[in-house]
Design an enzyme around this catalytic site. Structure first.
Site, PDB file in Angstrom:
ATOM      1  N   HIS A 103       0.686  -1.120   0.160  1.00 43.04           N
ATOM      2  CA  HIS A 103       0.024   0.042   0.046  1.00 43.04           C
ATOM      3  C   HIS A 103       0.800   1.388   0.055  1.00 43.04           C
ATOM      4  CE1 HIS A 103       0.682  -1.471   4.218  1.00 43.04           C
ATOM      5  NE2 HIS A 103       0.712  -0.006   4.436  1.00 43.04           N
ATOM      6  N   HIS A 105       0.654   5.153   1.018  1.00 44.68           N
ATOM      7  CA  HIS A 105       0.000   6.181   1.728  1.00 44.68           C
ATOM      8  C   HIS A 105       0.049   7.580   0.884  1.00 44.68           C
ATOM      9  CE1 HIS A 105       0.153   3.998   5.827  1.00 44.68           C
ATOM     10  NE2 HIS A 105       1.102   3.428   5.166  1.00 44.68           N
TER      11      HIS A 105
HETATM   12  P1  5GP Z   1       1.637   0.456   7.274  1.00 45.48           P
HETATM   13  O1  5GP Z   1       1.752  -0.960   7.266  1.00 45.48           O
HETATM   14  O2  5GP Z   1       2.024   1.159   5.933  1.00 45.48           O
HETATM   15  O3  5GP Z   1       2.616   0.662   8.383  1.00 45.48           O
HETATM   16  O4  5GP Z   1       0.483   0.896   7.718  1.00 45.48           O
HETATM   17  C1  5GP Z   1      -0.580   0.204   7.670  1.00 45.48           C
HETATM   18  C2  5GP Z   1      -1.951   1.333   7.731  1.00 45.48           C
HETATM   19  O5  5GP Z   1      -3.195   0.692   7.690  1.00 45.48           O
HETATM   20  C3  5GP Z   1      -2.041   2.305   8.952  1.00 45.48           C
HETATM   21  O6  5GP Z   1      -1.872   3.544   8.489  1.00 45.48           O
HETATM   22  C4  5GP Z   1      -3.143   1.798   9.635  1.00 45.48           C
HETATM   23  O7  5GP Z   1      -3.769   2.969  10.207  1.00 45.48           O
HETATM   24  C5  5GP Z   1      -4.093   1.271   8.316  1.00 45.48           C
HETATM   25  N1  5GP Z   1      -5.202   0.292   8.803  1.00 45.48           N
HETATM   26  C6  5GP Z   1      -5.008  -0.742   9.865  1.00 45.48           C
HETATM   27  N2  5GP Z   1      -5.927  -1.510   9.718  1.00 45.48           N
HETATM   28  C7  5GP Z   1      -6.864  -0.759   8.817  1.00 45.48           C
HETATM   29  C8  5GP Z   1      -8.256  -1.231   8.501  1.00 45.48           C
HETATM   30  O8  5GP Z   1      -8.742  -2.182   8.973  1.00 45.48           O
HETATM   31  N3  5GP Z   1      -8.816  -0.382   7.461  1.00 45.48           N
HETATM   32  C9  5GP Z   1      -8.106   0.855   7.181  1.00 45.48           C
HETATM   33  N4  5GP Z   1      -8.713   1.471   6.133  1.00 45.48           N
HETATM   34  N5  5GP Z   1      -7.149   0.991   7.230  1.00 45.48           N
HETATM   35  C10 5GP Z   1      -6.356   0.199   8.191  1.00 45.48           C
END
Ligand code: 5GP
Length: 142
Positions: A103, A105
């Site tokens: 993903h 951001h």
């Molecule tokens: P990363 O893996 O890039 O560190 O962050 C994962 C991102 O996914 C975080 O910003 C967190 O807030 C978001 N996130 C975690 N669980 C969910 C979810 O169930 N739904 C959504 N829309 N975002 C999520």
């Protein structure tokens, strides 16, 4: 690197098993709002293909995600009257990744306003619904 886990949260969102506040969708990518936004309009751009992160994604899918991220960045500038945009992408635990489906951001930013710390605040569903609508309406066609 571990194998892709088809039961990660974003895979469930792609399959419609979990809800999301959708901003955009095509045959290869999905965009929805982060439930713990670091700033208003914080969106996540993901490929529909089962990629863990930048290390295993097919180059074409990565290119498509980048193109969509650019459109989301432009939409965020307009919809949230932003002064800039932060684009982040994390890989593996050591790289700061928490959810193991690739993903990107895309976070609209205002001059002088710091981002909230990661995972510090869960936004209200009604606020996310309104923001997703605003961002979707501002998406440029190319
Ligand atoms: P990363 O893996 O890039 O560190 O962050 C994962 C991102 O996914 C975080 O910003 C967190 O807030 C978001 N996130 C975690 N669980 C969910 C979810 O169930 N739904 C959504 N829309 N975002 C999520």
């Amino acid at each position: 690197m571990p194998d892709y886990d088809p039961n990660n949260i974003f895979a469930k969102i792609i399959r419609g098993e979990l809800p999301c506040h959708k901003v955009y969708e095509d045959d290869r990518a999905l965009v929805f709002l982060d439930i713990m936004p670091r700033a208003p309009g914080h969106a996540l751009v993901i490929p529909k293909s089962p990629a863990r992160n930048i290390l295993d994604v097919a180059p074409d899918d990565l290119a498509h995600v980048a193109q969509i991220a650019q459109r989301v960045a432009k939409a965020g500038m307009r919809a949230f009257e932003a002064d800039g945009v932060t684009v982040q992408q994390f890989n593996e635990n050591a790289g700061g990744q928490v959810v193991f489906h690739l993903h990107v951001h895309v976070i609209p930013r205002k001059d002088g306003v710091p981002m909230k710390p990661a995972a510090s605040y869960k936004e209200k569903p009604e606020v996310l619904a309104e923001q997703a609508k605003k961002l979707a309406a501002a998406m440029p066609s190319v």
